[in-house]
Every structure is written in structure tokens, then in C-alpha cells.
Design an enzyme around this catalytic site. Structure first.
Site, PDB file in Angstrom:
ATOM      1  CG  MET A  31      -1.923  -1.166   1.159  1.00  0.00           C
ATOM      2  SD  MET A  31      -3.474  -0.813   1.967  1.00  0.00           S
ATOM      3  CE  MET A  31      -2.914  -0.472   3.624  1.00  0.00           C
ATOM      4  N   GLY A  37      10.749  -2.847   5.756  1.00  0.00           N
ATOM      5  CA  GLY A  37       9.951  -4.082   5.717  1.00  0.00           C
ATOM      6  C   GLY A  37       9.600  -4.429   4.281  1.00  0.00           C
ATOM      7  CG  HIS A  38       6.847  -1.944   2.218  1.00  0.00           C
ATOM      8  ND1 HIS A  38       6.786  -0.812   2.983  1.00  0.00           N
ATOM      9  CD2 HIS A  38       5.604  -2.480   2.241  1.00  0.00           C
ATOM     10  CE1 HIS A  38       5.555  -0.645   3.435  1.00  0.00           C
ATOM     11  NE2 HIS A  38       4.811  -1.643   3.016  1.00  0.00           N
ATOM     12  CE  LYS A 150       3.351  -4.721  11.634  1.00  0.00           C
ATOM     13  NZ  LYS A 150       2.756  -3.823  10.659  1.00  0.00           N
ATOM     14  CG  ASP A 151       0.424  -7.184   7.495  1.00  0.00           C
ATOM     15  OD1 ASP A 151      -0.450  -6.476   7.987  1.00  0.00           O
ATOM     16  OD2 ASP A 151       1.537  -6.731   7.128  1.00  0.00           O
ATOM     17  CD  GLN A 154      -1.903  -8.888   3.758  1.00  0.00           C
ATOM     18  OE1 GLN A 154      -2.744  -8.005   3.784  1.00  0.00           O
ATOM     19  NE2 GLN A 154      -0.619  -8.642   3.558  1.00  0.00           N
ATOM     20  CB  SER A 186       3.834  -0.376  10.763  1.00  0.00           C
ATOM     21  OG  SER A 186       2.552   0.047  10.330  1.00  0.00           O
TER      22      SER A 186
HETATM   23  P1  AMP Z   1       1.433  -2.841   3.515  1.00  0.00           P
HETATM   24  O1  AMP Z   1       1.998  -1.822   2.589  1.00  0.00           O
HETATM   25  O2  AMP Z   1       1.447  -2.444   4.953  1.00  0.00           O
HETATM   26  O3  AMP Z   1       0.110  -3.396   3.042  1.00  0.00           O
HETATM   27  O4  AMP Z   1       2.444  -4.065   3.446  1.00  0.00           O
HETATM   28  C1  AMP Z   1       2.802  -4.658   2.212  1.00  0.00           C
HETATM   29  C2  AMP Z   1       3.567  -5.921   2.488  1.00  0.00           C
HETATM   30  O5  AMP Z   1       4.741  -5.610   3.245  1.00  0.00           O
HETATM   31  C3  AMP Z   1       2.773  -6.935   3.325  1.00  0.00           C
HETATM   32  O6  AMP Z   1       3.017  -8.240   2.815  1.00  0.00           O
HETATM   33  C4  AMP Z   1       3.338  -6.753   4.692  1.00  0.00           C
HETATM   34  O7  AMP Z   1       3.241  -7.906   5.491  1.00  0.00           O
HETATM   35  C5  AMP Z   1       4.784  -6.422   4.398  1.00  0.00           C
HETATM   36  N1  AMP Z   1       5.380  -5.718   5.530  1.00  0.00           N
HETATM   37  C6  AMP Z   1       4.942  -4.561   6.101  1.00  0.00           C
HETATM   38  N2  AMP Z   1       5.701  -4.243   7.178  1.00  0.00           N
HETATM   39  C7  AMP Z   1       6.627  -5.226   7.292  1.00  0.00           C
HETATM   40  C8  AMP Z   1       7.690  -5.482   8.217  1.00  0.00           C
HETATM   41  N3  AMP Z   1       7.952  -4.671   9.232  1.00  0.00           N
HETATM   42  N4  AMP Z   1       8.440  -6.583   8.025  1.00  0.00           N
HETATM   43  C9  AMP Z   1       8.177  -7.436   6.990  1.00  0.00           C
HETATM   44  N5  AMP Z   1       7.197  -7.253   6.093  1.00  0.00           N
HETATM   45  C10 AMP Z   1       6.425  -6.166   6.243  1.00  0.00           C
END
Ligand code: AMP
Length: 283
Positions: A31, A37-38, A150-151, A154, A186
Site C-alpha cells: 500500500m 519491511g517492504h 508482519k501481517d 493475511q 509499519s
Molecule cells: P502494507 O503496505 O502495509 O500493506 O504491506 C505490504 C507488504 O509488506 C505486506 O506483505 C506486509 O506484510 C509487508 N510488511 C509490512 N511491514 C513489514 C515489516 N515490518 N516486516 C516485513 N514485512 C512487512
């Protein structure tokens, strides 16, 4: 050269060219407002595949009516620089109207796994996630797709969807990336003021406490949850949504650690809802 495109047609055209050359393709759905993380997911895809597509789309369908869709942080220039630096080849950055045309009326809905944890407090969330991820899978048709632990719910839901619907894409789960002090990275951490940022440490501290109990042989889930809950309650700014231990495949609560399990929590720090978790064994 990394490219940013806004339309489904442009993604399809690019992927078709790569396929003609016999190249493999990885997909990293996000998103946006990208952080390390990403980046770790993009790195993993870059390692495993010839080309990497990153989708950057704040999906309205996965937000409830009183959630943070409007305020969710966005910064495509920053995202583009991060994707390029980590070897991504294409960013798909559509408008909501590109993904959901007038009259859009098909959904991917899942029972059981979505009825616990975040699914309880966010009733429309996983329907939105499954629908948008299915669309992204159909648009990009990657060999592999990368999701963070992290999710964790999901990740379990996506694995289950791919299995149920015979989607021929390998799902790769990647470890949680944390700040130096333990807080799971996050995009929503930007909502925290400095006092809340400090208070948010209670999530990872209670995760590490639970992990330590499991490492030392505790198998009674209530004992682990009680200790973790007490830790969180010691922080005045924290309000627990849930702390639960579930079977890591079915997402149903268990009493004894007699199978691979997920210990997951959602905690409000002020108005910001944060999540964290650990798996009792590597999955
Ligand atoms: P989001 O943009 O928050 O929807 O996350 C996109 C992807 O990045 C999802 O698969 C999340 O699980 C992963 N993600 C977000 N934060 C982290 C993190 N701290 N460590 C590992 N993966 C992450």
C-alpha cells in the site's frame, strides 16, 4: 530502468515482453509509503526472479468506514526511489477507478480463517485484501508473490486462497523487519507522536516476552497470553484489541501449544492500531 505505470494495460504489456524473453516475474503487493519491511520483500523477489513488480495501491476496499483510508500516508516519489534502490523493475500505481470500474461487483470472500484475530475487529478487511490480491495476481500473473509475516493472518489467508482457488503462484513469507528498539516497521508508525512512539514499544516487548516463555518450554496458551497482557497493560497509552494464540493454518484459537501456532496481537496506542506477532515454530 525502473518504470512507474498507472494502468492495467501497461502492466500487461510489460509483463508480456518479459515473458517473451523467457524471464521470471515476482510480485510484491504493497500500500506504499515504503520502508525497510517492504524493501526486504523486494530484495527477496529480486533474488528469486529476473523481474520484480511492486504494486503501490492504497486499496479502499480493505478499509472499514471508520478506518484510516483518507489519512493513510502516501509518497510515490519516495517509494519510487526505494523500489529502484532495491532492484525493482516496475511500480504499478493505479487510481482506485482503474482497479474498481463503475459497476464493480465481484468479490473474493473467505470464511473460517478470516473470522478470528483482525477479521473480528475489521469485518470487511480480508474480503478487500483477497479481492485486490486476486486482481493483482490476474493482472501481473507472477511466478512468485511476496508477503510479510508482519501481517501473519493475511499471509495465512493468501496461502489458503491460492490453495482453494488453484492459483498457480508460489507464495513466499518473509520475516518481520523491526526498528533497532524492537518496534515492527509499519507505514502506520508515522501516526505516532513521540510519547506514543515510546509507548508502542510495549507491543514488541510483550512479543519477546511470549517468545521467551515458549523457548523455555511453556505450552499453556493462557499462561503466555496472561503474561503478555499484563506487560501491555503496564503501559497507560496502550489499549488491547486482542492477544491470541491460534493454529497457524486455521487461525482458530488453541489452548495448548501442541502444533505450529501463531501468537498475534492488535493494540491501540492512542488512536493508532498496531499489530505484532510471533510464530512458535518456523513455517
Ligand atoms: P502494507 O503496505 O502495509 O500493506 O504491506 C505490504 C507488504 O509488506 C505486506 O506483505 C506486509 O506484510 C509487508 N510488511 C509490512 N511491514 C513489514 C515489516 N515490518 N516486516 C516485513 N514485512 C512487512
Amino acid at each position: 530502468m525502473m518504470k512507474i505505470v498507472n494502468t492495467i494495460d501497461e502492466v500487461r504489456r510489460q509483463v508480456r515482453e518479459w515473458r517473451k524473453e523467457g524471464l521470471t516475474v515476482g510480485l510484491v503487493p504493497t500500500m506504499g509509503y515504503l520502508h525497510e519491511g517492504h524493501a526486504s520483500l523486494i530484495d527477496a523477489s529480486h533474488r528469486d526472479n529476473d523481474r520484480t513488480v511492486v504494486s503501490d495501491f492504497v486499496n479502499p476496499m480493505q478499509f472499514g468506514p471508520s478506518e484510516d483510508l483518507e489519512s493513510y500516508p502516501r509518497d510515490i516519489e519516495h517509494d519510487a526511489a526505494l523500489v529502484e534502490a532495491h532492484g525493482g523493475d516496475l511500480i504499478f500505481h493505479p487510481e482506485p477507478s482503474e482497479m474498481y470500474h463503475d459497476g464493480f461487483s465481484s468479490f473474493v470472500d473467505m470464511t473460517v480463517l478470516t473470522e478470528e484475530l483482525c477479521g473480528l475487529s475489521r469485518p470487511v478487511h480480508f474480503r478487500g485484501v483477497c479481492t485486490v490480491v486476486s486482481k493483482l495476481f490476474n493482472i501481473v500473473q507472477p511466478d512468485r508473490a511476496y508477503f510479510g509475516k508482519k501481517d501473519a493472518q493475511q499471509l495465512a489467508v493468501i496461502r489458503h486462497m491460492v490453495d482453494d482457488l488453484n492459483i498457480n503462484i508460489q507464495i513466499i513469507g518473509c520475516p518481520i523487519i523491526r526498528e533497532a528498539d524492537g518496534l515492527a516497521k509499519s507505514s502506520r508508525n508515522t501516526y505516532l507522536n513521540s510519547q506514543e512512539r515510546q509507548a508502542a514499544l510495549v507491543l514488541s516487548q510483550s512479543i519477546f516476552l511470549g517468545e521467551d516463555m515458549v523457548r523455555k518450554g511453556e505450552t499453556n496458551c493462557d499462561a503466555i497470553i496472561s503474561a503478555m497482557t499484563a506487560k501491555i497493560k503496564s503501559e497507560a497509552l496502550a489499549e488491547i484489541d486482542y492477544v491470541k494464540i491460534v493454529d497457524c493454518k486455521t487461525m482458530q484459537q488453541i489452548k495448548q501449544l501442541d502444533r505450529p501456532a501463531l501468537c498475534a496481537m492488535a493494540v491501540y496506542i492512542g488512536k493508532t492500531r498496531l499489530i505484532d506477532n510471533f510464530f512458535t515454530e518456523d513455517i
